[in-house]
Design a protein around this motif. Structure first.
Motif, PDB file in Angstrom:
ATOM      1  N   PHE A 240       0.757   0.515  -0.075  1.00 26.03           N
ATOM      2  CA  PHE A 240       1.260  -0.772   0.402  1.00 26.03           C
ATOM      3  C   PHE A 240       1.216  -1.835  -0.690  1.00 26.03           C
ATOM      4  O   PHE A 240       2.083  -2.718  -0.726  1.00 26.03           O
ATOM      5  N   TYR A 241       0.240  -1.748  -1.603  1.00 24.18           N
ATOM      6  CA  TYR A 241       0.189  -2.705  -2.706  1.00 24.18           C
ATOM      7  C   TYR A 241       1.400  -2.527  -3.618  1.00 24.18           C
ATOM      8  O   TYR A 241       2.039  -3.508  -4.026  1.00 24.18           O
ATOM      9  N   ARG A 242       1.733  -1.293  -3.966  1.00 22.48           N
ATOM     10  CA  ARG A 242       2.904  -1.048  -4.816  1.00 22.48           C
ATOM     11  C   ARG A 242       4.191  -1.480  -4.127  1.00 22.48           C
ATOM     12  O   ARG A 242       5.094  -2.027  -4.766  1.00 22.48           O
ATOM     13  N   SER A 243       4.274  -1.248  -2.816  1.00 23.95           N
ATOM     14  CA  SER A 243       5.473  -1.676  -2.095  1.00 23.95           C
ATOM     15  C   SER A 243       5.626  -3.188  -2.141  1.00 23.95           C
ATOM     16  O   SER A 243       6.732  -3.706  -2.342  1.00 23.95           O
ATOM     17  N   GLY A 244       4.527  -3.923  -1.979  1.00 23.78           N
ATOM     18  CA  GLY A 244       4.595  -5.373  -2.046  1.00 23.78           C
ATOM     19  C   GLY A 244       4.823  -5.921  -3.438  1.00 23.78           C
ATOM     20  O   GLY A 244       5.325  -7.030  -3.601  1.00 23.78           O
ATOM     21  N   SER A 245       4.470  -5.122  -4.461  1.00 20.65           N
ATOM     22  CA  SER A 245       4.589  -5.590  -5.848  1.00 20.65           C
ATOM     23  C   SER A 245       5.981  -5.411  -6.428  1.00 20.65           C
ATOM     24  O   SER A 245       6.359  -6.127  -7.366  1.00 20.65           O
ATOM     25  N   LEU A 246       6.736  -4.477  -5.918  1.00 24.21           N
ATOM     26  CA  LEU A 246       7.980  -4.064  -6.578  1.00 24.21           C
ATOM     27  C   LEU A 246       9.229  -4.390  -5.778  1.00 24.21           C
ATOM     28  O   LEU A 246      10.305  -3.884  -6.068  1.00 24.21           O
ATOM     29  N   VAL A 247       9.098  -5.250  -4.775  1.00 25.53           N
ATOM     30  CA  VAL A 247      10.237  -5.568  -3.917  1.00 25.53           C
ATOM     31  C   VAL A 247      10.885  -6.873  -4.355  1.00 25.53           C
ATOM     32  O   VAL A 247      10.236  -7.908  -4.427  1.00 25.53           O
ATOM     33  N   MET A 257      11.305   1.422   0.919  1.00 29.23           N
ATOM     34  CA  MET A 257      10.154   1.738   0.079  1.00 29.23           C
ATOM     35  C   MET A 257       8.981   2.212   0.929  1.00 29.23           C
ATOM     36  O   MET A 257       8.301   3.186   0.593  1.00 29.23           O
ATOM     37  N   LEU A 258       8.744   1.532   2.047  1.00 34.08           N
ATOM     38  CA  LEU A 258       7.656   1.941   2.930  1.00 34.08           C
ATOM     39  C   LEU A 258       7.930   3.298   3.572  1.00 34.08           C
ATOM     40  O   LEU A 258       7.020   4.104   3.747  1.00 34.08           O
ATOM     41  N   GLU A 259       9.185   3.539   3.908  1.00 34.57           N
ATOM     42  CA  GLU A 259       9.518   4.832   4.503  1.00 34.57           C
ATOM     43  C   GLU A 259       9.195   5.973   3.539  1.00 34.57           C
ATOM     44  O   GLU A 259       8.652   7.004   3.942  1.00 34.57           O
ATOM     45  N   ARG A 260       9.495   5.765   2.262  1.00 30.46           N
ATOM     46  CA  ARG A 260       9.185   6.801   1.260  1.00 30.46           C
ATOM     47  C   ARG A 260       7.686   6.996   1.103  1.00 30.46           C
ATOM     48  O   ARG A 260       7.232   8.069   0.712  1.00 30.46           O
ATOM     49  N   GLU A 261       6.903   5.974   1.384  1.00 33.39           N
ATOM     50  CA  GLU A 261       5.453   6.069   1.239  1.00 33.39           C
ATOM     51  C   GLU A 261       4.778   6.736   2.438  1.00 33.39           C
ATOM     52  O   GLU A 261       3.801   7.461   2.266  1.00 33.39           O
ATOM     53  N   PHE A 288       7.353  -8.400   6.359  1.00 32.02           N
ATOM     54  CA  PHE A 288       6.298  -7.616   5.723  1.00 32.02           C
ATOM     55  C   PHE A 288       5.170  -7.275   6.694  1.00 32.02           C
ATOM     56  O   PHE A 288       4.381  -6.373   6.436  1.00 32.02           O
ATOM     57  N   THR A 289       5.085  -7.986   7.826  1.00 23.67           N
ATOM     58  CA  THR A 289       4.044  -7.657   8.798  1.00 23.67           C
ATOM     59  C   THR A 289       4.320  -6.329   9.493  1.00 23.67           C
ATOM     60  O   THR A 289       3.460  -5.834  10.232  1.00 23.67           O
ATOM     61  N   PHE A 290       5.484  -5.745   9.251  1.00 23.58           N
ATOM     62  CA  PHE A 290       5.747  -4.374   9.683  1.00 23.58           C
ATOM     63  C   PHE A 290       4.660  -3.437   9.169  1.00 23.58           C
ATOM     64  O   PHE A 290       4.357  -2.404   9.779  1.00 23.58           O
ATOM     65  N   THR A 308      -1.907  -4.619   5.771  1.00 21.81           N
ATOM     66  CA  THR A 308      -1.426  -5.996   5.727  1.00 21.81           C
ATOM     67  C   THR A 308      -1.936  -6.732   4.502  1.00 21.81           C
ATOM     68  O   THR A 308      -1.179  -7.417   3.799  1.00 21.81           O
ATOM     69  N   VAL A 309      -3.231  -6.611   4.226  1.00 27.14           N
ATOM     70  CA  VAL A 309      -3.796  -7.275   3.049  1.00 27.14           C
ATOM     71  C   VAL A 309      -3.166  -6.723   1.771  1.00 27.14           C
ATOM     72  O   VAL A 309      -2.802  -7.478   0.859  1.00 27.14           O
ATOM     73  N   ALA A 310      -2.994  -5.406   1.701  1.00 25.56           N
ATOM     74  CA  ALA A 310      -2.479  -4.780   0.484  1.00 25.56           C
ATOM     75  C   ALA A 310      -1.051  -5.205   0.184  1.00 25.56           C
ATOM     76  O   ALA A 310      -0.699  -5.466  -0.969  1.00 25.56           O
ATOM     77  N   ILE A 311      -0.203  -5.310   1.212  1.00 24.95           N
ATOM     78  CA  ILE A 311       1.202  -5.598   0.938  1.00 24.95           C
ATOM     79  C   ILE A 311       1.427  -7.079   0.607  1.00 24.95           C
ATOM     80  O   ILE A 311       2.363  -7.431  -0.105  1.00 24.95           O
TER      81      ILE A 311
END
Length: 402
Positions: A240-247, A257-261, A288-290, A308-311
């Motif tokens: 979730f951190y990588r998803s939030g960092s690269l969007v 991105m989340l689906e792939r994770e 993002f609260t998804f 939630t915190v990570a993303i």
């Protein structure tokens, strides 16, 4: 903003009072801000700028432009930044909590109680989509008059809107904003520019550099640690951190991105993923609260908290890392010229979003248009509070589909 306008900006009376006010206002936005990130900026503009005057129009526009450059949820970053400017790091954290927690709680409840329930065609959801159209139209009128008032800026806005609609890729908006900034430097290099109010950012540059270092450090180290240490919460945090960092490009981009994770790993089935996506469209606040729904599906309440915190952590680190350098950068003639072009581009992106996906999915019948017109009059001319317009829109949507 004219110099004599600076006096009308409202200052907090005390730190504790400011935090309580931020929590109350952001929580209200968290339960009423339907319609996605572009609509959220309209809600923020109405509440923070027009009603409460916590920031001048020019500074808000520059802040939106800054957040458009950064990866992550732009609307959440704008809210965090306003909280930081108002009451420091705790203010930013409070603004994020107030805006985010309502939809996280709702989506965790969906994970436990409403899996597989088809709410995508419900009338009240359709009404909320119409409300989002109205909010964006209002924001377009206000921001367009201030940020694209002349031929050059109006042209930039229309060109950006056209390209955004015709060339829909993950990086298109970022590239268009960059090109608009270069155009602004060239077109307005000899133009005298009025300075906005010099915002007091209660964050030192040392803290900013530390936040940026933590951001990049986690981005590099978490995947390595994940390979060395087999712990589910660490793997969850990394994904979730990588998803939030690269969007880039808004909340909807995070979904693939989340689906792939989570789907190929077997954490969440594809059907449950899609059910949660439908639920995410029905609640206010950032998309993002998804992540809260997905985390709850994977590991209950603890999983929801970790996800939630990570993303959102990258968004917090990046905006805190950028804010202390903002005043210096925005006083540079080249940076100001770039911001003029970028602000016009933001209007163009808003215009494109008004058409697709908002208008094309919400205004599909004459009844939809009538409802939108009524809600627009309620919001702009009757000046009713947004939450009342949201309720009216939900009721109107139910009446339309009956």
């Amino acid at each position: 903003m004219e110099k004599n306008d600076a006096a009308v900006l409202q200052k907090p009376f005390s730190k504790s009072g400011a935090l309580l006010e931020i929590l109350a206002v952001s929580a209200k936005l968290g339960v009423t801000s339907f319609g996605g990130p572009i609509a959220h900026l309209g809600y923020f503009h109405n509440e923070y700028i027009r009603r409460r005057k916590w920031m001048d129009e020019r500074s808000y526009a520059d802040l939106v432009a800054l957040c458009q450059f950064l990866p992550g949820p732009a609307s959440s970053q704008v809210g965090i930044a306003i909280g930081v400017i108002r009451a420091g790091l705790l203010g930013g954290l409070t603004a994020w909590l107030g805006f985010t927690l309502p939809s996280v709680i709702a989506l965790v409840l969906f994970a436990y109680l409403l899996q597989g329930f088809d709410i995508g065609s419900a009338g009240w959801i359709h009404g909320l989509k119409v409300v989002a159209v109205v909010i964006v139209v209002q924001a377009l009128f206000g921001m367009g008059q201030k940020l694209a008032p002349d031929r050059n800026r109006a042209t930039i806005a229309v060109v950006v809107a056209a390209v955004t609609l015709l060339w829909q890729t993950v990086l298109s908006q970022v590239l268009l904003i960059g090109i608009a900034g270069i155009a602004g430097i060239w077109l307005y290099k000899n133009t005298a520019i009025l300075n906005g109010s010099n915002l007091s950012v209660p964050i030192s540059r040392r803290v900013a550099v530390l936040c940026l270092s933590v951001f990049f450090g986690l981005l590099i180290l978490l995947p390595v640690l994940r390979q060395i240490i087999t712990i589910e919460w660490l793997s969850l945090f990394d994904s979730f951190y990588r998803s939030g960092s690269l969007v880039f490009g808004g909340g909807h981009v995070v979904l693939p991105m989340l689906e792939r994770e989570v789907v190929p790993t077997g954490w969440v089935s594809k059907s449950d993923f899609l059910a949660g996506y439908g639920a995410a469209q029905a609640v206010p606040g950032p998309l993002f609260t998804f992540s809260g729904y997905l985390g709850a599906m994977i590991s209950g309440v603890s999983g929801a908290l970790i996800a939630t915190v990570a993303i959102f952590l990258p968004a917090f680190l990046l905006i805190v890392g950028a804010l202390p350098f903002w005043n210096t950068m925005r006083k540079s003639p080249k940076v100001q010229g770039a911001l003029i072009g970028i602000n016009a581009a933001v209007v163009g992106i808003l215009l494109a979003a008004l058409y697709n996906p908002l208008w094309t999915t919400a205004i599909v019948t004459p009844a939809d248009f009538v409802l939108a017109a009524v809600l627009f009059v309620m919001l702009v001319f009757w000046k009713l509070p947004p939450w009342l317009v949201v309720i009216a829109g939900a009721i109107g949507g139910m009446l339309i589909v009956m």
